[in-house]
Design a protein around this motif. Structure first.
Motif, PDB file in Angstrom:
ATOM      1  N   PRO A 182       0.808  -1.228   0.000  1.00  0.00           N
ATOM      2  CA  PRO A 182       0.000   0.000   0.000  1.00  0.00           C
ATOM      3  C   PRO A 182       0.835   1.270   0.000  1.00  0.00           C
ATOM      4  O   PRO A 182       0.296   2.354  -0.224  1.00  0.00           O
ATOM      5  CB  PRO A 182      -0.815  -0.122   1.296  1.00  0.00           C
ATOM      6  N   PHE A 183       2.140   1.163   0.251  1.00  0.00           N
ATOM      7  CA  PHE A 183       2.993   2.348   0.327  1.00  0.00           C
ATOM      8  C   PHE A 183       3.734   2.611  -0.989  1.00  0.00           C
ATOM      9  O   PHE A 183       4.610   3.466  -1.037  1.00  0.00           O
ATOM     10  CB  PHE A 183       4.013   2.190   1.459  1.00  0.00           C
ATOM     11  N   SER A 184       3.412   1.873  -2.033  1.00  0.00           N
ATOM     12  CA  SER A 184       4.059   2.066  -3.325  1.00  0.00           C
ATOM     13  C   SER A 184       3.000   2.245  -4.395  1.00  0.00           C
ATOM     14  O   SER A 184       1.822   1.924  -4.198  1.00  0.00           O
ATOM     15  CB  SER A 184       4.968   0.876  -3.675  1.00  0.00           C
ATOM     16  N   ILE A 193       5.139   6.857 -12.123  1.00  0.00           N
ATOM     17  CA  ILE A 193       5.948   8.056 -11.898  1.00  0.00           C
ATOM     18  C   ILE A 193       5.554   8.753 -10.606  1.00  0.00           C
ATOM     19  O   ILE A 193       6.304   9.607 -10.118  1.00  0.00           O
ATOM     20  CB  ILE A 193       5.829   9.031 -13.070  1.00  0.00           C
ATOM     21  N   THR A 194       4.401   8.403 -10.022  1.00  0.00           N
ATOM     22  CA  THR A 194       3.997   8.999  -8.756  1.00  0.00           C
ATOM     23  C   THR A 194       4.589   8.279  -7.556  1.00  0.00           C
ATOM     24  O   THR A 194       4.366   8.713  -6.421  1.00  0.00           O
ATOM     25  CB  THR A 194       2.468   8.999  -8.644  1.00  0.00           C
ATOM     26  N   ASP A 195       5.317   7.196  -7.776  1.00  0.00           N
ATOM     27  CA  ASP A 195       5.952   6.469  -6.678  1.00  0.00           C
ATOM     28  C   ASP A 195       7.093   7.295  -6.090  1.00  0.00           C
ATOM     29  O   ASP A 195       7.751   8.072  -6.788  1.00  0.00           O
ATOM     30  CB  ASP A 195       6.477   5.120  -7.164  1.00  0.00           C
ATOM     31  N   LYS A 196       7.340   7.119  -4.793  1.00  0.00           N
ATOM     32  CA  LYS A 196       8.359   7.921  -4.110  1.00  0.00           C
ATOM     33  C   LYS A 196       9.768   7.623  -4.593  1.00  0.00           C
ATOM     34  O   LYS A 196      10.671   8.439  -4.406  1.00  0.00           O
ATOM     35  CB  LYS A 196       8.265   7.680  -2.594  1.00  0.00           C
ATOM     36  N   ASP A 197       9.985   6.464  -5.193  1.00  0.00           N
ATOM     37  CA  ASP A 197      11.320   6.097  -5.662  1.00  0.00           C
ATOM     38  C   ASP A 197      11.537   6.388  -7.145  1.00  0.00           C
ATOM     39  O   ASP A 197      12.559   6.002  -7.701  1.00  0.00           O
ATOM     40  CB  ASP A 197      11.572   4.604  -5.415  1.00  0.00           C
ATOM     41  N   ARG A 204      15.311  22.845 -17.804  1.00  0.00           N
ATOM     42  CA  ARG A 204      15.406  21.418 -17.499  1.00  0.00           C
ATOM     43  C   ARG A 204      15.511  21.204 -16.003  1.00  0.00           C
ATOM     44  O   ARG A 204      16.163  21.975 -15.295  1.00  0.00           O
ATOM     45  CB  ARG A 204      16.622  20.786 -18.196  1.00  0.00           C
ATOM     46  N   SER A 205      14.895  20.143 -15.536  1.00  0.00           N
ATOM     47  CA  SER A 205      14.973  19.776 -14.132  1.00  0.00           C
ATOM     48  C   SER A 205      14.521  18.322 -14.009  1.00  0.00           C
ATOM     49  O   SER A 205      14.503  17.586 -15.009  1.00  0.00           O
ATOM     50  CB  SER A 205      14.109  20.703 -13.270  1.00  0.00           C
ATOM     51  N   VAL A 206      14.134  17.898 -12.813  1.00  0.00           N
ATOM     52  CA  VAL A 206      13.668  16.534 -12.575  1.00  0.00           C
ATOM     53  C   VAL A 206      12.423  16.589 -11.700  1.00  0.00           C
ATOM     54  O   VAL A 206      12.276  17.475 -10.849  1.00  0.00           O
ATOM     55  CB  VAL A 206      14.744  15.654 -11.894  1.00  0.00           C
ATOM     56  N   VAL A 207      11.522  15.644 -11.910  1.00  0.00           N
ATOM     57  CA  VAL A 207      10.332  15.525 -11.082  1.00  0.00           C
ATOM     58  C   VAL A 207      10.441  14.249 -10.255  1.00  0.00           C
ATOM     59  O   VAL A 207      10.900  13.216 -10.731  1.00  0.00           O
ATOM     60  CB  VAL A 207       9.038  15.517 -11.924  1.00  0.00           C
ATOM     61  N   PHE A 208      10.000  14.354  -9.009  1.00  0.00           N
ATOM     62  CA  PHE A 208      10.029  13.243  -8.072  1.00  0.00           C
ATOM     63  C   PHE A 208       8.593  12.884  -7.701  1.00  0.00           C
ATOM     64  O   PHE A 208       7.754  13.772  -7.484  1.00  0.00           O
ATOM     65  CB  PHE A 208      10.799  13.613  -6.798  1.00  0.00           C
ATOM     66  N   GLY A 209       8.310  11.599  -7.627  1.00  0.00           N
ATOM     67  CA  GLY A 209       7.008  11.158  -7.154  1.00  0.00           C
ATOM     68  C   GLY A 209       6.874  11.374  -5.654  1.00  0.00           C
ATOM     69  O   GLY A 209       7.848  11.235  -4.901  1.00  0.00           O
ATOM     70  N   LEU A 210       5.670  11.706  -5.210  1.00  0.00           N
ATOM     71  CA  LEU A 210       5.417  11.954  -3.800  1.00  0.00           C
ATOM     72  C   LEU A 210       4.669  10.812  -3.127  1.00  0.00           C
ATOM     73  O   LEU A 210       4.488  10.833  -1.918  1.00  0.00           O
ATOM     74  CB  LEU A 210       4.625  13.258  -3.624  1.00  0.00           C
ATOM     75  N   GLY A 211       4.220   9.824  -3.900  1.00  0.00           N
ATOM     76  CA  GLY A 211       3.530   8.688  -3.315  1.00  0.00           C
ATOM     77  C   GLY A 211       2.059   8.912  -3.048  1.00  0.00           C
ATOM     78  O   GLY A 211       1.375   8.000  -2.564  1.00  0.00           O
TER      79      GLY A 211
END
Length: 308
Positions: free
Chosen positions: A137-139, A181-185, A198-205
């Motif tokens: 449930p955390f991924s 892509i919404t996963d924290k990893d 240019r930059s990077v996006v991180f998933g927040l979960g």
């Protein structure tokens, strides 16, 4: 009767104490977890279990799939007819442009060859069906119906009709795991369409993403669209990833907090396309490498002669 005074045997034979068994099982579980996390030694066992359990999971999902299919079929008949009529009208409206498309593509290819411009990599892949979500449930992960038998390998990107969905992170014989892509990893290099930054996006979960490492005074606005930049060598450039929805600027911090929502339907069930891996960059030809080495040697000789 002196020999009959011994105690009778117990009716139930008792083993080790429950607390001792619990301690033993916890220790074994922790040891297996550490060994698997450190050395990946249980990957073969995991794939074998997945190979055995996969048919059972598909059979268990069959009744629900049939009910969903029947409900979708009955509810979608009228919508399909309306959509078919709209598509026919749109086809007639775009017919003049479509008739010129083939000629424009040929002309574009001829101009690119004339200017010696490298052709864009073409996006090829295969369509897969999402079976279910992962049990953690955390991924944010989903399981698709194609795996090693279809040539799927870890690292392949996955998209839908709107944009980037995620990336294949684990492959089984008849299925594969896609991390959204919404996963924290999960991290995706992106580029702002409006400004080219240019930059990077991180998933927040939690179904959202965060655009990081952007200065507090960066020229970015709510509604800006982010596309893949292609710098990671995994995603082809130009695929839509997310849209900016909220920006928090604080003068006390060097970077702004920029929250985005994915463009693709990453939290919805359906079909996704797993793209083929990108082609590796060609190595330098031996002739050019030898010429470069000879030029470097001549430069070194000239520098030595100048010093003398």
């Amino acid at each position: 009767m002196a020999g009959m005074d011994h105690a009778p045997p117990p009716f139930f034979k008792r083993g080790p104490a429950p607390l001792a068994l619990l301690t033993f099982y916890i220790a074994v579980s922790v040891a297996i977890f550490v060994v698997d996390l450190r050395f990946k030694s249980l990957e073969l066992l995991r794939q074998s279990i997945a190979l055995v359990v996969d048919p059972v999971q598909r059979v268990a999902q069959t009744p629900g799939s049939l009910v969903d299919y029947a409900a979708t079929y009955l509810q979608g008949m009228r919508a399909m007819q309306q959509e078919n009529l709209e598509l026919k009208n749109a086809q007639l409206a775009t017919a003049p442009n479509l008739q010129r498309l083939a000629q424009l593509e040929v002309e574009n290819e001829r101009l690119r060859k004339l200017l010696s411009v490298k052709e864009r990599e073409k996006a090829n892949g295969q369509v897969t069906q999402i079976l279910y979500t992962a049990r953690d449930p955390f991924s944010r992960k989903v399981i698709v119906d194609k795996g090693q038998q279809a040539g799927i390998i870890a690292g392949q990107p996955a998209i839908d009709e709107a944009g980037v969905v995620g990336q294949v992170t684990r492959v089984f014989p008849f299925s594969a795991e896609i991390t959204l892509i919404t996963d924290k990893d999960q991290v995706v290099p992106v580029q702002v369409v409006r400004t080219g930054q240019r930059s990077v996006v991180f998933g927040l979960g939690n179904g959202q993403l965060e655009l990081r490492y952007m200065p507090a005074n960066a020229d970015i606005q709510p509604g800006d669209v982010l596309v893949t930049s292609g710098l990671d060598g995994i995603y082809l450039p130009g695929f839509p990833v997310a849209k900016v929805v909220n920006i928090e600027r604080d003068s006390a911090y060097s970077f702004a907090r920029i929250f985005c929502v994915p463009v693709a339907g990453v939290e919805n069930f359906g079909e996704v396309m797993v793209l083929t891996p990108r082609q590796a960059l060609p190595d330098r030809p031996p002739e050019s490498a030898s010429r470069a080495t000879a030029n470097d040697g001549q430069r070194v000789k000239k520098k030595r002669m100048a010093k003398n």
